[in-house]
Scaffold this active site. Structure first.
Site, PDB file in Angstrom:
ATOM      1  N   CYS A   1      98.459  32.934  56.639  1.00  0.00           N
ATOM      2  CA  CYS A   1      98.185  32.499  58.017  1.00  0.00           C
ATOM      3  C   CYS A   1      99.462  31.844  58.566  1.00  0.00           C
ATOM      4  O   CYS A   1     100.020  30.957  57.937  1.00  0.00           O
ATOM      5  CB  CYS A   1      97.027  31.495  58.027  1.00  0.00           C
TER       6      CYS A   1
ATOM      7  N   ILE B   1      99.190  43.436  56.377  1.00  0.00           N
ATOM      8  CA  ILE B   1      99.804  42.149  56.597  1.00  0.00           C
ATOM      9  C   ILE B   1      98.839  41.206  57.334  1.00  0.00           C
ATOM     10  O   ILE B   1      97.862  41.669  57.921  1.00  0.00           O
ATOM     11  CB  ILE B   1     101.099  42.292  57.463  1.00  0.00           C
TER      12      ILE B   1
ATOM     13  N   GLY C   1      96.733  45.774  59.957  1.00  0.00           N
ATOM     14  CA  GLY C   1      97.606  45.480  61.088  1.00  0.00           C
ATOM     15  C   GLY C   1      97.581  46.581  62.115  1.00  0.00           C
ATOM     16  O   GLY C   1      98.167  47.641  61.917  1.00  0.00           O
TER      17      GLY C   1
ATOM     18  N   LEU D   1      92.313  27.987  61.390  1.00  0.00           N
ATOM     19  CA  LEU D   1      91.425  28.130  60.223  1.00  0.00           C
ATOM     20  C   LEU D   1      90.130  27.309  60.336  1.00  0.00           C
ATOM     21  O   LEU D   1      89.773  26.559  59.423  1.00  0.00           O
ATOM     22  CB  LEU D   1      92.174  27.771  58.922  1.00  0.00           C
TER      23      LEU D   1
HETATM   24  C1  LIG Z   1      91.115  35.721  65.750  1.00  0.00           C
HETATM   25  C2  LIG Z   1      91.706  36.023  64.400  1.00  0.00           C
HETATM   26  C3  LIG Z   1      91.345  35.231  63.302  1.00  0.00           C
HETATM   27  C4  LIG Z   1      91.882  35.508  62.029  1.00  0.00           C
HETATM   28  N1  LIG Z   1      91.520  34.724  60.965  1.00  0.00           N
HETATM   29  C5  LIG Z   1      91.990  35.027  59.716  1.00  0.00           C
HETATM   30  C6  LIG Z   1      91.556  34.287  58.580  1.00  0.00           C
HETATM   31  O1  LIG Z   1      90.732  33.368  58.660  1.00  0.00           O
HETATM   32  N2  LIG Z   1      92.086  34.618  57.364  1.00  0.00           N
HETATM   33  C7  LIG Z   1      92.987  35.652  57.196  1.00  0.00           C
HETATM   34  O2  LIG Z   1      93.413  35.915  56.068  1.00  0.00           O
HETATM   35  N3  LIG Z   1      93.388  36.397  58.268  1.00  0.00           N
HETATM   36  C8  LIG Z   1      92.924  36.099  59.507  1.00  0.00           C
HETATM   37  N4  LIG Z   1      93.310  36.859  60.581  1.00  0.00           N
HETATM   38  C9  LIG Z   1      94.255  37.975  60.372  1.00  0.00           C
HETATM   39  C10 LIG Z   1      93.518  39.311  60.232  1.00  0.00           C
HETATM   40  O3  LIG Z   1      92.660  39.324  59.124  1.00  0.00           O
HETATM   41  C11 LIG Z   1      94.529  40.490  60.124  1.00  0.00           C
HETATM   42  O4  LIG Z   1      95.325  40.304  58.972  1.00  0.00           O
HETATM   43  C12 LIG Z   1      95.446  40.583  61.330  1.00  0.00           C
HETATM   44  O5  LIG Z   1      94.764  40.264  62.535  1.00  0.00           O
HETATM   45  C13 LIG Z   1      96.073  41.981  61.474  1.00  0.00           C
HETATM   46  O6  LIG Z   1      95.082  42.987  61.573  1.00  0.00           O
HETATM   47  P1  LIG Z   1      94.551  43.550  63.008  1.00  0.00           P
HETATM   48  O7  LIG Z   1      95.769  43.953  63.812  1.00  0.00           O
HETATM   49  O8  LIG Z   1      93.662  44.702  62.650  1.00  0.00           O
HETATM   50  O9  LIG Z   1      93.814  42.432  63.662  1.00  0.00           O
HETATM   51  C14 LIG Z   1      92.797  36.593  61.869  1.00  0.00           C
HETATM   52  C15 LIG Z   1      93.129  37.383  62.974  1.00  0.00           C
HETATM   53  C16 LIG Z   1      92.609  37.116  64.222  1.00  0.00           C
HETATM   54  C17 LIG Z   1      92.994  38.011  65.393  1.00  0.00           C
END
Ligand SMILES: Cc1cc2nc3c(=O)[nH]c(=O)nc-3n(C[C@H](O)[C@H](O)[C@H](O)COP(=O)(O)O)c2cc1C
Length: 306
Positions: free
Chosen positions: A129, A190, A242, A74
């Site tokens: 997170c 998620i 996700g 974070l």
């Molecule tokens: C590098 C990275 C940083 C992330 N930082 C945050 C964040 O600061 N806050 C949050 O709620 N989710 C965070 N996520 C989660 C994403 O918002 C998302 O929920 C998760 O990656 C699943 O979606 P995706 O498969 O499309 O990436 C992060 C994901 C990644 C890969």
């Protein structure tokens, strides 16, 4: 980018494809670029009370075909500094949702008050997170704490509140129900799944923080299952997240019960051109399958199974 307007959590979105928190959201400039590339709204990285440097490197391990493991910790400049970035994104005309994380209900509420002053149209609560001690899923795995945090925030600000749900709990749908009781306008599901990668040569975990969160195509079926189960438990809108990498993935989430979606890892892999491509694919697919609007597909797989 085709126009595919939807309403979600009381917000009018020009299309259902939102930029997920933590990807491309470091600066106002990058948020503005995601908006210009066609995102229906952009969600900021999660912002806390004070600046945080995040964990030491390595913080990311990428697997080309199925996703990414991250333990960023974070990192963020804190709520004192970040509003100037939001101002840049708002100046570009973007619909901006502010993401916040706190250690308890009181901290969430005071962050929400500060975030609301920036001009964002809604607030997403990072209750999910998987790798930040004292934050995220450590609070968000307990329905009583989820309800308490959401209630404190909804009491404190007039904006729609979106609770982001963890899949790292026995009953994610129960967490969504708790968020609904607390007054959430929507839930997003998620966040990443707790995961580990090992370097056999070095005989140690690859990420400096050891455990991280898995995202990308590998988690799509898990996200879909969570959205499906949440749809059966709550009436508020769901934002699916996700592993979304194509228009078909978006439609699967809509049919499972989502009203909109967030896209993260695919944007990290492909760049912000992903929004236009996925939007065009979704538009063509909706037309081929006879849906006049994206919202007509929401929950369609539930109706089919009675
Ligand atoms: C590098 C990275 C940083 C992330 N930082 C945050 C964040 O600061 N806050 C949050 O709620 N989710 C965070 N996520 C989660 C994403 O918002 C998302 O929920 C998760 O990656 C699943 O979606 P995706 O498969 O499309 O990436 C992060 C994901 C990644 C890969």
């Amino acid at each position: 980018m085709p126009e595919l307007p939807v309403r979600c959590a009381g917000i009018a979105l020009r299309n259902p494809l939102l930029l997920a928190s933590g990807i491309w959201g470091e600066s106002g400039e990058s948020l503005a670029r995601a908006w210009t590339a066609g995102a229906g709204a952009v969600i900021t990285k999660s912002i806390g009370s004070l600046p945080r440097p995040g964990y030491p490197n390595p913080t990311i391990e990428s697997y080309e075909r199925w996703g990414m493991l991250n333990a960023m910790g974070l990192p963020n400049p804190g709520i004192g500094e970040y509003p100037r970035e939001i101002a840049v994104a708002l100046g570009a005309g973007a619909t901006v949702i502010g993401s916040i994380f706190g250690g308890d209900a009181e901290e969430f509420a005071s962050l929400a008050v500060a975030m609301a002053k920036t001009g964002v149209c809604a607030i997403e609560l990072n209750l999910s997170c998987p790798h930040a001690q004292g934050y995220g899923s450590e609070i968000g795995s307990d329905p009583a704490q989820v309800e308490e945090v959401v209630r404190a925030v909804t009491d404190a600000v007039p904006l729609p509140v979106i609770a982001k749900i963890t899949p790292n709990a026995a009953d994610p749908a129960g967490l969504a129900a708790a968020a609904e009781r607390g007054g959430a306008a929507a839930v997003s599901a998620i966040n990443t799944l707790r995961a580990l990668a090992i370097d056999v040569e070095l005989r140690r975990p690859i990420l400096a923080h050891r455990l991280g969160g898995l995202s990308g195509p590998a988690i799509k079926p898990i996200g879909l299952a969570c959205v499906w189960q949440i749809r059966e438990r709550v009436r508020i809108p769901i934002i699916g997240v996700g592993g979304i990498a194509s228009g078909q993935d978006v439609l699967e989430y809509l049919m499972a019960g989502a009203s909109a979606v967030e896209i993260g890892t695919q944007v990290a892999f492909e760049g912000i051109g992903a929004f236009g491509r996925i939007g065009r694919e979704l538009s063509e697919l909706l037309e081929r399958l006879g849906f006049a609007r994206a919202s007509d597909a929401t929950g369609a797989a539930h109706f089919a199974t009675g």
